[in-house]
Design an enzyme around this catalytic site. Structure first.
Site, short mmCIF file in Angstrom:
data_model
loop_
_atom_site.label_atom_id
_atom_site.label_comp_id
_atom_site.label_asym_id
_atom_site.label_seq_id
_atom_site.Cartn_x
_atom_site.Cartn_y
_atom_site.Cartn_z
N THR A 143 0.80 -1.22 0.00
CA THR A 143 0.00 0.00 0.00
C THR A 143 0.84 1.27 0.00
OG1 THR A 143 -0.23 -0.11 2.41
CG2 THR A 143 -2.00 -1.08 1.09
N CYS A 144 1.98 1.25 0.64
CA CYS A 144 2.83 2.46 0.67
C CYS A 144 3.31 2.86 -0.71
CB CYS A 144 4.05 2.22 1.56
SG CYS A 144 3.64 1.97 3.29
#
Length: 144
Positions: free
Chosen positions: A89-90
């Site tokens: 997700t980052c």
């Protein structure tokens, strides 16, 4: 997609590939799944899985240089159709095994989305990952 609040064309236009090209079977299956087997709600859940957000920017500039990346998963094992994707997700990216069928891709991505905690915008350093193999088990299907 006509009538959709989710601009698949914009996401595809800005997507990057690592280990795949836009012409590979797995990538064509991915975009087919996103267009033909998903609703806007499913797409929002997918975005939450891979980015921690439920909406896309409305313009290329809105991505602010952070474009969706589909990475080839090399550690998928002997039967790639049983392996699960891994979301980062980052980095707005997802590792996808080289699935060979639309049904396998749909069921495995759906299972991973449903069984991974939602990441919200405040969890900046958390990765959504599932490293298990489903085997022959069928999970719930968001994409029908």
């Amino acid at each position: 997609t006509t009538g959709s609040k989710f601009d698949i064309d914009l996401l595809e236009k800005t997507a990057k590939y690592d280990g795949y090209s836009k012409h590979d079977t797995t990538i064509r299956l991915f975009w087919q799944m996103m267009r033909d087997r998903s609703t806007d709600e499913d797409r929002a859940k997918f975005l939450s899985f891979v980015w921690g957000r439920s909406r896309l920017p409305t313009t290329v500039e809105g991505f602010a240089g952070q474009f969706f990346t589909i990475q080839k998963m090399y550690r998928a094992g002997a039967d790639v159709n049983k392996a699960l994707p891994v979301a980062h997700t980052c980095f707005f990216s997802v590792e996808i095994p080289p699935y060979t069928t639309l049904d396998a891709m749909t069921s495995r991505i759906t299972w991973a989305m449903v069984n991974t905690d939602a990441i919200d915008g405040g969890s900046a350093h958390r990765h959504a990952t599932i490293s298990t193999d489903l085997g022959d088990a069928e999970g719930p299907s968001l994409f029908s």
